[in-house]
Design a protein around this motif. Sequence first.
Motif, PDB file in Angstrom:
ATOM      1  N   ARG A 185       4.620  -0.809  -2.586  1.00 16.98           N
ATOM      2  CA  ARG A 185       5.254  -0.423  -1.331  1.00 16.98           C
ATOM      3  C   ARG A 185       4.999   1.042  -1.008  1.00 16.98           C
ATOM      4  O   ARG A 185       4.701   1.413   0.141  1.00 16.98           O
ATOM      5  CB  ARG A 185       6.765  -0.702  -1.434  1.00 16.98           C
ATOM      6  CG  ARG A 185       7.662  -0.042  -0.393  1.00 16.98           C
ATOM      7  CD  ARG A 185       7.537  -0.647   0.982  1.00 16.98           C
ATOM      8  NE  ARG A 185       7.912  -2.051   1.011  1.00 16.98           N
ATOM      9  CZ  ARG A 185       9.160  -2.520   1.016  1.00 16.98           C
ATOM     10  NH1 ARG A 185      10.173  -1.695   0.970  1.00 16.98           N
ATOM     11  NH2 ARG A 185       9.381  -3.810   1.092  1.00 16.98           N
ATOM     12  N   LEU A 188       1.577   1.608   0.413  1.00 17.52           N
ATOM     13  CA  LEU A 188       1.513   1.157   1.810  1.00 17.52           C
ATOM     14  C   LEU A 188       2.116   2.195   2.744  1.00 17.52           C
ATOM     15  O   LEU A 188       1.542   2.524   3.784  1.00 17.52           O
ATOM     16  CB  LEU A 188       2.242  -0.180   1.967  1.00 17.52           C
ATOM     17  CG  LEU A 188       1.560  -1.400   1.339  1.00 17.52           C
ATOM     18  CD1 LEU A 188       2.527  -2.584   1.327  1.00 17.52           C
ATOM     19  CD2 LEU A 188       0.281  -1.769   2.082  1.00 17.52           C
ATOM     20  N   ASN A 189       3.283   2.732   2.360  1.00 16.91           N
ATOM     21  CA  ASN A 189       3.924   3.743   3.207  1.00 16.91           C
ATOM     22  C   ASN A 189       3.067   5.006   3.301  1.00 16.91           C
ATOM     23  O   ASN A 189       2.962   5.614   4.378  1.00 16.91           O
ATOM     24  CB  ASN A 189       5.321   4.087   2.667  1.00 16.91           C
ATOM     25  CG  ASN A 189       6.312   2.956   2.896  1.00 16.91           C
ATOM     26  OD1 ASN A 189       6.127   2.123   3.787  1.00 16.91           O
ATOM     27  ND2 ASN A 189       7.351   2.896   2.083  1.00 16.91           N
ATOM     28  N   LEU A 192       0.247   4.325   5.709  1.00 18.40           N
ATOM     29  CA  LEU A 192       0.718   4.415   7.097  1.00 18.40           C
ATOM     30  C   LEU A 192       0.773   5.888   7.533  1.00 18.40           C
ATOM     31  O   LEU A 192       0.265   6.254   8.590  1.00 18.40           O
ATOM     32  CB  LEU A 192       2.088   3.747   7.209  1.00 18.40           C
ATOM     33  CG  LEU A 192       2.632   3.469   8.608  1.00 18.40           C
ATOM     34  CD1 LEU A 192       3.644   2.322   8.574  1.00 18.40           C
ATOM     35  CD2 LEU A 192       3.292   4.681   9.246  1.00 18.40           C
ATOM     36  N   LEU A 212       8.753  -2.686  10.889  1.00 16.98           N
ATOM     37  CA  LEU A 212       8.387  -3.175   9.555  1.00 16.98           C
ATOM     38  C   LEU A 212       9.487  -4.114   9.086  1.00 16.98           C
ATOM     39  O   LEU A 212      10.552  -3.688   8.656  1.00 16.98           O
ATOM     40  CB  LEU A 212       8.205  -1.993   8.589  1.00 16.98           C
ATOM     41  CG  LEU A 212       7.234  -0.899   9.077  1.00 16.98           C
ATOM     42  CD1 LEU A 212       7.204   0.268   8.098  1.00 16.98           C
ATOM     43  CD2 LEU A 212       5.835  -1.473   9.293  1.00 16.98           C
ATOM     44  N   GLN A 215      11.045  -3.911   5.552  1.00 16.58           N
ATOM     45  CA  GLN A 215      11.774  -2.683   5.212  1.00 16.58           C
ATOM     46  C   GLN A 215      12.913  -2.464   6.197  1.00 16.58           C
ATOM     47  O   GLN A 215      13.668  -1.491   6.068  1.00 16.58           O
ATOM     48  CB  GLN A 215      10.843  -1.461   5.237  1.00 16.58           C
ATOM     49  CG  GLN A 215       9.662  -1.575   4.284  1.00 16.58           C
ATOM     50  CD  GLN A 215       9.026  -0.216   3.989  1.00 16.58           C
ATOM     51  OE1 GLN A 215       9.646   0.661   3.390  1.00 16.58           O
ATOM     52  NE2 GLN A 215       7.778  -0.047   4.379  1.00 16.58           N
ATOM     53  N   SER A 231       5.181  -7.621   8.595  1.00 19.03           N
ATOM     54  CA  SER A 231       5.500  -7.084   7.270  1.00 19.03           C
ATOM     55  C   SER A 231       4.702  -5.793   7.082  1.00 19.03           C
ATOM     56  O   SER A 231       3.668  -5.586   7.730  1.00 19.03           O
ATOM     57  CB  SER A 231       5.127  -8.087   6.186  1.00 19.03           C
ATOM     58  OG  SER A 231       3.720  -8.173   6.103  1.00 19.03           O
ATOM     59  N   THR A 232       5.181  -4.925   6.189  1.00 19.41           N
ATOM     60  CA  THR A 232       4.468  -3.659   5.956  1.00 19.41           C
ATOM     61  C   THR A 232       2.998  -3.897   5.572  1.00 19.41           C
ATOM     62  O   THR A 232       2.116  -3.237   6.135  1.00 19.41           O
ATOM     63  CB  THR A 232       5.196  -2.822   4.886  1.00 19.41           C
ATOM     64  OG1 THR A 232       6.578  -2.724   5.238  1.00 19.41           O
ATOM     65  CG2 THR A 232       4.612  -1.431   4.783  1.00 19.41           C
ATOM     66  N   VAL A 236       0.080  -2.364   7.923  1.00 20.38           N
ATOM     67  CA  VAL A 236      -0.815  -1.330   7.384  1.00 20.38           C
ATOM     68  C   VAL A 236      -2.263  -1.835   7.375  1.00 20.38           C
ATOM     69  O   VAL A 236      -3.194  -1.085   7.677  1.00 20.38           O
ATOM     70  CB  VAL A 236      -0.352  -0.892   5.975  1.00 20.38           C
ATOM     71  CG1 VAL A 236      -1.377   0.030   5.323  1.00 20.38           C
ATOM     72  CG2 VAL A 236       1.000  -0.180   6.075  1.00 20.38           C
TER      73      VAL A 236
END
Length: 261
Positions: A185, A188-189, A192, A212, A215, A231-232, A236
């Motif tokens: 996670r 991924l953040n 982004l 998202l 999240q 979804s994230t 992404v």
Amino acid sequence: MSTSTSNSELAAAREALRQRQGSGARYDSSAAPARELDWARRGTAYFARVLNETSDSELRNPSALPGWSKAAVVAHVGYNARALTRLCQWARTGVPHSMYASAEARLAEIRRGESLPPQALRSLVHHAAIHLDVEWRDLDDTAWDAQVVTAQGRTVPARETAWMRAREVWVHAADLGGSFRRFPRDVLNALLDDVVAVWKRRDCVPDVELHLRDQDCTVVLGGGGPSVTGSTPDVVRWLTGRGAVHLESDGFDLSSLPAWL
Ligand code: ZN
């Protein structure tokens, strides 16, 4: 007697650790970017796993990156490690080394690498990653903050090489047949944030709200406005230019994103 036993046990444990750590036989300096190095190393392991699951003949197939074969992606990831190794050497020695001689030389190298026999290609990417890791362990506190210049012409501290490598290995593992859904996670953040930072530098941030779903959070880009929900991993994947799947758009043209790298 018991002391000598525990000492030899300790020595054996140390030697085992050294073996696991590879030829550098060192630890990262205390100033090293620990989080990004961890992402890069886990991403390298993930890339290696996806590559292992790719047969020699599959290497000739197209990757998820338009216009690139899987072999070209593997060659690029190998040469990227070598290029980042050059930046670390620059930071360590003070002698400037560019990532690539030129944009043309970078592409010519990938094209040559793409045509290597599969086994040579596999060892190229494997050994280049080990060499980069050895360079990272050789950087002391001062070297991590030494300024180097990226292929895009940005001047950054050497610590930036850890994230530059992390984003390469994770995203190209997906290009090779992996999945954004397997990314941690926090990676991924960070991806982004990276995409948005690149767009800001180019002054081309689109006006869109990203929802998202997993999240339960909304990221407003530019002036906001139309929304994209997913979804994230799916959001992404789309932001990095790897296709819009399982996304819901409320008025935003999913095919209209600026390029990332
Ligand atoms: Zn790349």
